[in-house]
Write a protein that holds these residues in place. Structure first.
Motif, short mmCIF file in Angstrom:
data_model
loop_
_atom_site.label_atom_id
_atom_site.label_comp_id
_atom_site.label_asym_id
_atom_site.label_seq_id
_atom_site.Cartn_x
_atom_site.Cartn_y
_atom_site.Cartn_z
N LEU A 1 0.97 -1.26 -0.56
CA LEU A 1 -0.19 -0.36 -0.02
C LEU A 1 1.07 0.96 0.60
O LEU A 1 0.41 2.58 -0.56
CB LEU A 1 -0.96 0.26 1.21
N ALA A 2 1.55 1.16 1.00
CA ALA A 2 2.98 2.37 0.77
C ALA A 2 3.71 2.38 -0.28
O ALA A 2 3.78 4.06 -0.92
CB ALA A 2 4.44 2.36 1.68
N ILE A 3 4.07 1.60 -1.53
CA ILE A 3 4.66 1.91 -2.68
C ILE A 3 2.99 2.22 -3.62
O ILE A 3 3.79 3.09 -4.27
CB ILE A 3 4.58 0.69 -3.15
N ARG A 4 2.16 1.87 -3.99
CA ARG A 4 0.53 2.31 -4.11
C ARG A 4 0.59 3.66 -4.07
O ARG A 4 0.76 4.61 -4.79
CB ARG A 4 -0.08 2.02 -4.04
N ILE A 5 0.48 4.16 -2.44
CA ILE A 5 0.59 5.54 -1.70
C ILE A 5 1.73 6.48 -3.02
O ILE A 5 1.85 7.47 -3.46
CB ILE A 5 0.33 5.85 -1.25
N GLU A 6 2.98 5.81 -3.02
CA GLU A 6 3.81 6.43 -3.78
C GLU A 6 4.40 6.56 -5.03
O GLU A 6 4.02 7.93 -5.74
CB GLU A 6 5.29 5.62 -3.57
N SER B 1 7.65 5.76 -0.02
CA SER B 1 7.42 5.20 0.68
C SER B 1 7.97 4.58 2.33
O SER B 1 7.45 3.76 3.49
CB SER B 1 6.98 3.02 -0.41
N LYS B 2 9.38 5.04 1.95
CA LYS B 2 9.75 4.49 2.75
C LYS B 2 9.92 5.43 4.45
O LYS B 2 9.80 4.98 5.49
CB LYS B 2 11.33 4.46 2.46
N LEU C 1 7.67 6.39 9.28
CA LEU C 1 6.39 6.68 9.97
C LEU C 1 5.84 6.41 11.06
O LEU C 1 5.47 6.01 12.41
CB LEU C 1 5.90 8.18 9.48
N ASP C 2 4.57 5.29 10.36
CA ASP C 2 3.93 4.45 10.93
C ASP C 2 4.97 3.02 11.84
O ASP C 2 4.67 2.84 13.24
CB ASP C 2 3.53 3.83 9.90
#
Length: 111
Positions: A59-64, A71-72, A77-78
């Protein structure tokens, strides 16, 4: 050298949700719009923004790809946010000094 007396200053810890909210506000993007763009349900986005759920690597990669946020950075942060919550919940900072498991220097050791 490791000293128990050394205290780490506490700063406000943000989660990925905080950053996502800021970017969504800046671009005037709704939860439904973001969900559609990254291929998840609006409920999923709502849970993430309300910290009921945290980002996965996928999901982080999709958001990126959609928002341009690293995404890193999002995962970091999480991770930091969850660690801070765990420390607060278990009160490890207060228990460390009195714990018999904490490393102790023996009086007979010379360095």
């Amino acid at each position: 050298m490791l000293h128990r007396e050394n205290k780490v200053k506490q700063y406000h810890t943000s989660s990925a949700a905080d950053l996502l909210k800021e970017v969504m506000d800046y671009y005037d993007i709704t939860q439904a719009d973001l969900a559609k763009r990254i291929g998840v349900s609006q409920k999923n986005i709502s849970d993430i923004l309300n910290r009921k759920r945290y980002l996965t690597a996928v999901l982080a990669i999709r958001i990126e790809k959609v928002m341009g946020i690293s995404s890193k950075l999002l995962l970091s942060l999480d991770s930091n946010y969850k660690l801070q919550l765990a420390k607060k919940d278990s009160n490890t900072a207060n228990k460390e000094a009195s714990s018999p498991l904490f490393l102790q220097r023996y009086s007979w050791v010379t360095a």
